[in-house]
Design a protein around this motif. Structure first.
Motif, PDB file in Angstrom:
ATOM      1  N   GLU A 116       0.852  -1.203   0.000  1.00 20.89           N
ATOM      2  CA  GLU A 116       0.000   0.000   0.000  1.00 20.89           C
ATOM      3  C   GLU A 116       0.881   1.244   0.000  1.00 20.89           C
ATOM      4  O   GLU A 116       2.033   1.214   0.439  1.00 20.89           O
ATOM      5  CB  GLU A 116      -0.915   0.003   1.231  1.00 20.89           C
ATOM      6  CG  GLU A 116      -0.168  -0.068   2.554  1.00 20.89           C
ATOM      7  CD  GLU A 116      -1.098  -0.127   3.768  1.00 20.89           C
ATOM      8  OE1 GLU A 116      -0.751   0.498   4.770  1.00 20.89           O
ATOM      9  OE2 GLU A 116      -2.152  -0.793   3.687  1.00 20.89           O
ATOM     10  N   TYR A 117       0.332   2.331  -0.541  1.00 14.81           N
ATOM     11  CA  TYR A 117       0.991   3.640  -0.418  1.00 14.81           C
ATOM     12  C   TYR A 117       0.372   4.311   0.811  1.00 14.81           C
ATOM     13  O   TYR A 117      -0.494   5.181   0.686  1.00 14.81           O
ATOM     14  CB  TYR A 117       0.708   4.519  -1.641  1.00 14.81           C
ATOM     15  CG  TYR A 117       1.381   4.073  -2.912  1.00 14.81           C
ATOM     16  CD1 TYR A 117       2.762   4.144  -3.067  1.00 14.81           C
ATOM     17  CD2 TYR A 117       0.628   3.580  -3.984  1.00 14.81           C
ATOM     18  CE1 TYR A 117       3.373   3.733  -4.242  1.00 14.81           C
ATOM     19  CE2 TYR A 117       1.232   3.169  -5.165  1.00 14.81           C
ATOM     20  CZ  TYR A 117       2.604   3.252  -5.284  1.00 14.81           C
ATOM     21  OH  TYR A 117       3.200   2.847  -6.444  1.00 14.81           O
ATOM     22  N   GLY A 118       0.737   3.866   1.986  1.00 12.86           N
ATOM     23  CA  GLY A 118       0.090   4.414   3.184  1.00 12.86           C
ATOM     24  C   GLY A 118      -1.306   3.821   3.315  1.00 12.86           C
ATOM     25  O   GLY A 118      -1.849   3.256   2.360  1.00 12.86           O
ATOM     26  N   PRO A 119      -1.934   3.956   4.513  1.00 11.79           N
ATOM     27  CA  PRO A 119      -3.212   3.278   4.784  1.00 11.79           C
ATOM     28  C   PRO A 119      -4.347   3.695   3.854  1.00 11.79           C
ATOM     29  O   PRO A 119      -5.277   2.938   3.634  1.00 11.79           O
ATOM     30  CB  PRO A 119      -3.516   3.672   6.242  1.00 11.79           C
ATOM     31  CG  PRO A 119      -2.596   4.793   6.578  1.00 11.79           C
ATOM     32  CD  PRO A 119      -1.418   4.708   5.666  1.00 11.79           C
TER      33      PRO A 119
ATOM     34  N   SER B 136       0.720  -0.649 -12.822  1.00  6.91           N
ATOM     35  CA  SER B 136       2.109  -0.152 -12.940  1.00  6.91           C
ATOM     36  C   SER B 136       2.866  -0.394 -11.629  1.00  6.91           C
ATOM     37  O   SER B 136       4.076  -0.654 -11.637  1.00  6.91           O
ATOM     38  CB  SER B 136       2.122   1.345 -13.278  1.00  6.91           C
ATOM     39  OG  SER B 136       1.436   1.568 -14.495  1.00  6.91           O
ATOM     40  N   THR B 137       2.157  -0.304 -10.484  1.00  4.67           N
ATOM     41  CA  THR B 137       2.785  -0.558  -9.177  1.00  4.67           C
ATOM     42  C   THR B 137       3.271  -2.002  -9.094  1.00  4.67           C
ATOM     43  O   THR B 137       4.335  -2.283  -8.540  1.00  4.67           O
ATOM     44  CB  THR B 137       1.767  -0.282  -8.038  1.00  4.67           C
ATOM     45  OG1 THR B 137       1.287   1.048  -8.191  1.00  4.67           O
ATOM     46  CG2 THR B 137       2.411  -0.435  -6.671  1.00  4.67           C
ATOM     47  N   LEU B 138       2.482  -2.924  -9.667  1.00  9.41           N
ATOM     48  CA  LEU B 138       2.884  -4.338  -9.671  1.00  9.41           C
ATOM     49  C   LEU B 138       4.221  -4.511 -10.407  1.00  9.41           C
ATOM     50  O   LEU B 138       5.093  -5.261  -9.969  1.00  9.41           O
ATOM     51  CB  LEU B 138       1.794  -5.179 -10.336  1.00  9.41           C
ATOM     52  CG  LEU B 138       1.806  -6.657  -9.948  1.00  9.41           C
ATOM     53  CD1 LEU B 138       1.315  -6.853  -8.521  1.00  9.41           C
ATOM     54  CD2 LEU B 138       0.940  -7.461 -10.894  1.00  9.41           C
TER      55      LEU B 138
ATOM     56  N   LEU C  27       6.956  -3.511  -8.135  1.00  7.88           N
ATOM     57  CA  LEU C  27       7.274  -4.557  -7.148  1.00  7.88           C
ATOM     58  C   LEU C  27       8.187  -5.627  -7.768  1.00  7.88           C
ATOM     59  O   LEU C  27       9.144  -6.082  -7.150  1.00  7.88           O
ATOM     60  CB  LEU C  27       5.984  -5.209  -6.628  1.00  7.88           C
ATOM     61  CG  LEU C  27       5.182  -4.371  -5.622  1.00  7.88           C
ATOM     62  CD1 LEU C  27       3.748  -4.867  -5.513  1.00  7.88           C
ATOM     63  CD2 LEU C  27       5.841  -4.377  -4.245  1.00  7.88           C
ATOM     64  N   ILE C  28       7.891  -6.002  -9.023  1.00  4.53           N
ATOM     65  CA  ILE C  28       8.723  -7.012  -9.697  1.00  4.53           C
ATOM     66  C   ILE C  28      10.135  -6.460  -9.932  1.00  4.53           C
ATOM     67  O   ILE C  28      11.128  -7.169  -9.771  1.00  4.53           O
ATOM     68  CB  ILE C  28       8.072  -7.453 -11.040  1.00  4.53           C
ATOM     69  CG1 ILE C  28       6.756  -8.202 -10.773  1.00  4.53           C
ATOM     70  CG2 ILE C  28       9.026  -8.335 -11.848  1.00  4.53           C
ATOM     71  CD1 ILE C  28       5.927  -8.484 -12.020  1.00  4.53           C
ATOM     72  N   MET C  29      10.211  -5.162 -10.295  1.00  6.25           N
ATOM     73  CA  MET C  29      11.514  -4.540 -10.575  1.00  6.25           C
ATOM     74  C   MET C  29      12.316  -4.249  -9.303  1.00  6.25           C
ATOM     75  O   MET C  29      13.479  -3.878  -9.364  1.00  6.25           O
ATOM     76  CB  MET C  29      11.310  -3.198 -11.316  1.00  6.25           C
ATOM     77  CG  MET C  29      10.708  -3.299 -12.687  1.00  6.25           C
ATOM     78  SD  MET C  29      11.844  -3.885 -13.941  1.00  6.25           S
ATOM     79  CE  MET C  29      12.994  -2.526 -14.083  1.00  6.25           C
ATOM     80  N   GLY C  30      11.629  -4.336  -8.138  1.00  9.19           N
ATOM     81  CA  GLY C  30      12.325  -4.023  -6.880  1.00  9.19           C
ATOM     82  C   GLY C  30      12.293  -2.543  -6.535  1.00  9.19           C
ATOM     83  O   GLY C  30      12.942  -2.099  -5.586  1.00  9.19           O
ATOM     84  N   ALA C  31      11.517  -1.743  -7.307  1.00 10.01           N
ATOM     85  CA  ALA C  31      11.410  -0.302  -7.008  1.00 10.01           C
ATOM     86  C   ALA C  31      10.544  -0.091  -5.762  1.00 10.01           C
ATOM     87  O   ALA C  31      10.664   0.914  -5.073  1.00 10.01           O
ATOM     88  CB  ALA C  31      10.808   0.439  -8.196  1.00 10.01           C
ATOM     89  N   HIS C  32       9.625  -1.024  -5.486  1.00 14.66           N
ATOM     90  CA  HIS C  32       8.806  -0.983  -4.259  1.00 14.66           C
ATOM     91  C   HIS C  32       9.086  -2.235  -3.437  1.00 14.66           C
ATOM     92  O   HIS C  32       9.364  -3.295  -4.003  1.00 14.66           O
ATOM     93  CB  HIS C  32       7.307  -0.970  -4.597  1.00 14.66           C
ATOM     94  CG  HIS C  32       6.882   0.101  -5.542  1.00 14.66           C
ATOM     95  ND1 HIS C  32       7.207   1.424  -5.368  1.00 14.66           N
ATOM     96  CD2 HIS C  32       6.150   0.036  -6.687  1.00 14.66           C
ATOM     97  CE1 HIS C  32       6.697   2.136  -6.354  1.00 14.66           C
ATOM     98  NE2 HIS C  32       6.057   1.319  -7.179  1.00 14.66           N
TER      99      HIS C  32
END
Length: 482
Positions: free
Chosen positions: A16-19, A48-50, A53-58
């Motif tokens: 999540e981007y914050g709650p 795009s967020t997914l 996550l795969i790229m390791g940016a999140h």
């Protein structure tokens, strides 16, 4: 290396981007080597967020993401970073690698051919059109020849030839790729499976099969669920009416009523949560400025780009109310530049003095990213009525929570819906649209086409999606290639 080998695995991953901004909750799925997967989901679901996550940016809040050791991953971003706009083509591609590549020129030539772009290697990035920059971004991922290729809306800004080239490349691609796109025909040509990101449940469902079959399965399931719900709703209401009747009788009848209420509760629980993200925007019209008559727009000349040089052409195109003009031509010929010239009443174009111009830009630069959605919508209204603003916003799936969100925080698809809501509130006399289907969820596109078809002001449209253009009345065509 087995083709069944799992190269990426999500295990109970939450992010999540914050709650206030949950994206996924306890999601698990595998990606197998050699698979070609479509990532589907409503605008703003977090596709795009997914990729991030795969790229390791999140980093996930909980759960684990396993990436096969030594796996190379590359992604085509949606926009070229501002600090790279002064690079030459060669410098731009050199930045794709962590170490110096000595035979880079032939590699660049090869990927530019795949994305159907002829460009000198010393040409500066900022001199390319939006469509050409989209091709460069795509080529910057392809040149890395990764084990896993992540493509985010790769057909945006590509013309027909560009899409055909890319489709063939993906069909022939021997490695793995995951693609986010709203172009159904393109996806169907190479997809072997779908990851479906549900924006309300925050879950991911995995389907196997080509794109059309999966969409058919999902649609059929929704229809079954809706039918079942309608039947249950009818029974629930009948039972409620009976329970109320028995409860009023008193005595033993009260026990009958209580049993019925327990049964009603069971029935209510078995109702299926209809997938809210399968909602489309509601039908809308873009009202036009009523008091303007005569030639709202007159084009006397325009420029195109031939062999990287501008060429001026004479013209005599007059648009009155209820006249729709389509501007055609391949990427890089100057369509977006012509729209920008028209919008500001630049050389060779004249807009009647009192005409309000509604301009939908493909890069959303008419929106101030620091404004909240509410401020952005209010800005274009002549009578600033909060209720009217919120009512229009709701038609475009803009929730009360989104009203206070800054434009810059929205996904590209949500920015597109805000841009359409602004046009409805602005009531323009002249509507200028540059690739209005880019980033927009496929479910909304027929509704947008219908609104543009019915628009009774003067309209200038650029779109590379023939199925979309087919649904809109076009009165005049300006083909920049001819």
């Amino acid at each position: 290396m087995s083709r069944d080998e799992v190269i990426v695995r999500f295990e109970e991953v939450s992010f999540e981007y914050g709650p206030k901004y949950p994206i996924i909750k306890e999601v698990s799925f595998p990606v197998r080597r050699g698979s070609k997967i479509t990532l589907m989901g409503q605008n703003g679901a977090g596709k795009s967020t997914l990729f991030g996550l795969i790229m390791g940016a999140h980093k996930p809040e909980s759960g684990e993401i396993h990436i096969a050791s030594g796996l190379t991953i590359a992604t085509a971003r949606q926009v070229i970073p501002r600090d790279q706009m002064d690079f030459t083509v060669r410098e731009f591609f050199e930045r794709c690698f962590s170490k110096k590549i000595y035979d880079i020129d032939p590699r660049i030539a090869k990927v530019l051919d795949v994305v159907h772009l002829a460009a000198p290697l010393d040409k500066v990035i900022k001199t390319f059109s939006g469509g050409q920059q989209a091709r460069l971004l795509l080529a910057s991922a392809l040149i890395q020849d990764p084990d896993l290729l992540l493509l985010d809306e790769p057909t945006n800004n590509l013309d027909k030839a560009g899409i055909e080239h890319l489709t063939q490349f993906l069909i022939d691609y021997k490695k793995t790729c995951i693609v986010i796109s709203h172009d159904a025909e393109f996806l169907n040509a190479f997809s072997t499976g779908v990851l479906y990101l549900d924006v309300f449940k925050r879950t991911i469902e995995q389907y196997v099969g080509n794109y059309y079959n999966v969409v058919k399965d999902i649609t059929a399931r929704i229809e079954r669920e809706n039918k079942k719900n309608a039947q249950l709703a009818k029974e629930i209401q009948e039972n409620k009416d009976k329970a109320n009747f028995f409860a009023q009788k008193g005595g033993k009848m009260r026990n009958v009523a209580k049993k019925m209420r327990d049964r009603i509760e069971e029935m209510e629980e078995s109702q299926v949560d209809v997938r809210q993200e399968d909602k489309t925007i509601r039908q809308f019209i873009i009202p036009s400025q009523p008091e303007v008559v005569g030639d709202l727009l007159h084009i006397t000349s325009y420029s195109t780009i031939k062999n990287h040089k501008p060429v001026t052409h004479k013209a005599d195109i007059k648009l009155k109310r209820n006249t729709h003009l389509l501007i055609k031509g391949p990427n890089g010929i100057g369509k977006t530049t012509l729209l920008e010239t028209i919008a500001r009443g630049g050389k060779g174009t004249k807009i009647m003095d009192e005409v309000t111009v509604g301009y939908y830009r493909q890069d959303f630069s008419t929106l101030n990213f620091e404004d909240t959605v509410g401020e952005s919508l209010m800005e274009v209204m002549d009578k600033k009525v909060d209720e009217t603003m919120r009512g229009t916003a709701a038609r475009f799936l803009i929730t009360p929570a989104m009203i206070h969100t800054k434009i810059g925080r929205l996904s590209e698809g949500q920015k597109g819906l805000v841009a359409f809501a602004r046009l409805v509130l602005q009531k323009p006399g002249l509507l200028i649209l540059d690739e209005p289907t880019n980033h927009i969820n496929f479910r909304h596109i027929p509704i947008i086409a219908e609104a543009l078809n019915k628009y009774d002001g003067a309209m200038v449209l650029v779109s590379h999606v023939p199925e979309f253009v087919k649904q809109i009345r076009i009165d005049e065509v300006l083909d920049l290639e001819k």
